[in-house]
Design a protein around this motif. Structure first.
Motif, PDB file in Angstrom:
ATOM      1  N   UNK A   1       0.832  -1.205   0.000  1.00  0.00           N
ATOM      2  CA  UNK A   1       0.000   0.000   0.000  1.00  0.00           C
ATOM      3  C   UNK A   1       0.867   1.255   0.000  1.00  0.00           C
ATOM      4  N   UNK A   2       1.846   1.282   0.890  1.00  0.00           N
ATOM      5  CA  UNK A   2       2.698   2.476   1.020  1.00  0.00           C
ATOM      6  C   UNK A   2       3.509   2.735  -0.242  1.00  0.00           C
ATOM      7  N   UNK A   3       4.168   1.683  -0.746  1.00  0.00           N
ATOM      8  CA  UNK A   3       5.045   1.912  -1.902  1.00  0.00           C
ATOM      9  C   UNK A   3       4.221   2.212  -3.158  1.00  0.00           C
ATOM     10  N   UNK A   4       3.031   1.612  -3.247  1.00  0.00           N
ATOM     11  CA  UNK A   4       2.188   1.892  -4.417  1.00  0.00           C
ATOM     12  C   UNK A   4       1.647   3.317  -4.342  1.00  0.00           C
ATOM     13  N   UNK A   5       1.230   3.736  -3.142  1.00  0.00           N
ATOM     14  CA  UNK A   5       0.737   5.109  -2.977  1.00  0.00           C
ATOM     15  C   UNK A   5       1.816   6.124  -3.350  1.00  0.00           C
ATOM     16  N   UNK A   6       3.038   5.862  -2.879  1.00  0.00           N
ATOM     17  CA  UNK A   6       4.147   6.761  -3.224  1.00  0.00           C
ATOM     18  C   UNK A   6       4.375   6.799  -4.723  1.00  0.00           C
ATOM     19  N   UNK A   7       4.329   5.616  -5.340  1.00  0.00           N
ATOM     20  CA  UNK A   7       4.567   5.555  -6.786  1.00  0.00           C
ATOM     21  C   UNK A   7       3.489   6.333  -7.545  1.00  0.00           C
ATOM     22  N   UNK A   8       2.234   6.195  -7.098  1.00  0.00           N
ATOM     23  CA  UNK A   8       1.143   6.910  -7.784  1.00  0.00           C
ATOM     24  C   UNK A   8       1.255   8.418  -7.534  1.00  0.00           C
ATOM     25  N   UNK A   9       1.494   8.786  -6.279  1.00  0.00           N
ATOM     26  CA  UNK A   9       1.495  10.221  -5.932  1.00  0.00           C
ATOM     27  C   UNK A   9       2.715  10.970  -6.462  1.00  0.00           C
ATOM     28  N   UNK A  10       3.867  10.320  -6.393  1.00  0.00           N
ATOM     29  CA  UNK A  10       5.091  11.059  -6.730  1.00  0.00           C
ATOM     30  C   UNK A  10       5.804  10.556  -7.980  1.00  0.00           C
ATOM     31  N   UNK A  11       5.397   9.398  -8.480  1.00  0.00           N
ATOM     32  CA  UNK A  11       6.139   8.833  -9.605  1.00  0.00           C
ATOM     33  C   UNK A  11       5.382   8.778 -10.911  1.00  0.00           C
TER      34      UNK A  11
ATOM     35  N   UNK B   1       8.421   2.958 -11.135  1.00  0.00           N
ATOM     36  CA  UNK B   1       7.537   3.960 -11.736  1.00  0.00           C
ATOM     37  C   UNK B   1       8.345   4.827 -12.679  1.00  0.00           C
ATOM     38  N   UNK B   2       7.668   5.728 -13.365  1.00  0.00           N
ATOM     39  CA  UNK B   2       8.380   6.519 -14.374  1.00  0.00           C
ATOM     40  C   UNK B   2       9.165   7.687 -13.765  1.00  0.00           C
ATOM     41  N   UNK B   3       9.049   7.861 -12.467  1.00  0.00           N
ATOM     42  CA  UNK B   3       9.827   8.905 -11.788  1.00  0.00           C
ATOM     43  C   UNK B   3       9.099  10.228 -11.741  1.00  0.00           C
ATOM     44  N   UNK B   4       9.317  10.942 -10.653  1.00  0.00           N
ATOM     45  CA  UNK B   4       8.636  12.219 -10.480  1.00  0.00           C
ATOM     46  C   UNK B   4       9.571  13.395 -10.711  1.00  0.00           C
TER      47      UNK B   4
END
Lengths: 268, 147
Positions: free
Chosen positions: B49-59, B84-87
């Motif tokens: 949950x945490x790593x996916x949320x970070x990836x969606x929000x910031x990546x 992820x594609x990076x933020x």
């Protein structure tokens, strides 16, 4: 105390047909409701077709109840023309206050602009979304996989009946792929799910076991006479079940592998 | 055929919050059918949950951005790799600092998610390539690995 001046900027969203972003910054106090009203007039005047308007609020520090009322009026005007008004980027404090005022029952809130545009593309432009899964051929993994696709379908607005039927189809297709595919963790099964508001499609690809190809082909062979089916015939019922529950089924079977494509239209 | 360890499940899903509850539940159920305890599965769910949320929000910058999650399941541990594609540069720096900070005082309020992941996992590494593609690798060991 002097309030932060309100700035409003209207921009069309590139790559979309009807989405517009209104960037608000500053305080939306009761003195600036005429500015908000003028903005909706401009949208009415400049854009004749149904508009999906995203109010970008990440730079907003305060929303008065009068301003919220003006947004409700703006949304009503947009809805009459088949459009919509949603909020994006509200900070936690403002979002909590709007929730307490019951605004979440009227407006949809999105975390950011990107999520709001994705929602627009999904709902209005019917853009499909893709889920891709690759897993080893273990029967124990099928229940989590069927639940995953079913949950995604429900999350995307499909009804319980549709979700259950999708789950049943996935179960049958994956079980067949495992049963007729090569054993061993390196012989992955590949599943691609494409979902849009009107339909869901799956393509499940597995590496066929040459020794089981004959049995698989026999199952896929269309029965010339339906009366030939005997009540004690226990093979091939899965495929019939998939045919019954889906709108399209095609199987491509060659020496390299088997690919099953299923399309199911949304019913509810 | 019974499950043979280690095995890998790879998935790719749209960079959209709506997918995360289904993905975390999926990982949890996969762990449970692989004979991990429900406590281990639930804690792993939190990591996902945490790593996916970070990836969606910031990546995810583009609307069509997608996230790749790989789960390598061993008999005694699970390894997650999320890409992820990076933020933005600012977000990547924050992520780098959050992953690399060692003392409690260094943890900022914004990096609490990463701190929870660190607490629940054995190790966590981050890789950011020249095009800002971000990849986080997490290892979580079975708590009752002796059994």
């Amino acid at each position: 105390m002097q309030s932060k001046e309100l700035h409003i900027e209207i921009n069309e969203v590139s790559g979309t047909q009807n989405a517009v972003i209104i960037n608000f910054s500053g305080e939306l106090c009761s003195l600036c409701i005429s500015k908000i009203s003028d903005t909706f007039d401009k949208i009415d005047f400049n854009f004749t077709s149904n508009k999906f308007v995203i109010a970008e609020m990440s730079e907003v520090t305060m929303i008065s109840s009068a301003a919220l009322g003006e947004f409700m009026g703006g949304r009503k005007r947009l809805i009459e023309k088949g459009g919509e008004l949603v909020f994006a980027g509200l900070n936690i404090e403002l979002r909590t206050k709007l929730n307490l005022m019951g605004a979440n029952k009227v407006f949809r809130f999105y975390n950011d602009q990107r999520s709001a545009i994705s929602a627009y593309k999904w709902e209005y432009e019917k853009h499909p979304e893709h889920l891709h899964l690759s897993f080893p051929p273990y029967l124990k993994l099928v229940p989590p996989i069927r639940s995953l696709v079913s949950r995604v379908a429900r999350q995307k607005g499909y009804g319980n009946r549709d979700a259950f039927r999708i789950e049943t189809i996935i179960d049958e297709v994956c079980n067949n792929a495992i049963e007729h595919g090569l054993e061993g963790q390196n012989n992955k099964i590949d599943m691609k799910v494409t979902i849009d508001p009107g339909k869901i499609e799956f393509v499940v690809t597995s590496i066929s076991d040459p020794e089981k190809m004959y049995a698989l082909r026999a199952l896929l062979k269309p029965e010339e006479d339906a009366t030939k089916w005997r009540t004690d015939d226990k093979r091939g019922r899965g495929l019939d079940l998939i045919k019954m529950l889906s709108n399209e089924l095609s199987v491509e079977c060659n020496e390299a592998g088997t690919s099953v494509h299923v399309k199911k239209l949304r019913e509810e | 055929m019974d499950i043979v360890f280690p095995y890998k499940i790879a998935m790719s899903f749209p960079g959209d919050m709506e997918y995360i509850p289904a993905i975390r539940k999926f990982v949890s159920e996969v762990l449970q059918v692989s004979n991990f305890s429900s406590k281990f599965a639930y804690r792993s769910e939190i990591i996902v949950d945490e790593i996916s949320n970070n990836a969606v929000n910031y990546g995810c910058k583009e609307e069509c951005a997608c996230i790749d999650l790989e789960c390598l399941i061993h008999e005694d541990r699970i390894e997650f790799t999320i890409k992820d594609q990076g933020g933005t540069k600012e977000n990547l720096d924050k992520l780098h600092n959050a992953v690399n900070c060692t003392t409690e005082n260094e943890v900022s309020k914004k990096a609490l998610g990463i701190e929870i992941v660190r607490m629940l996992s054995e190790s966590m590494d981050i890789k950011i390539d020249k095009e800002n593609l971000t990849s986080i690798h997490i290892v979580r060991k079975r708590e009752d690995s002796s059994t």
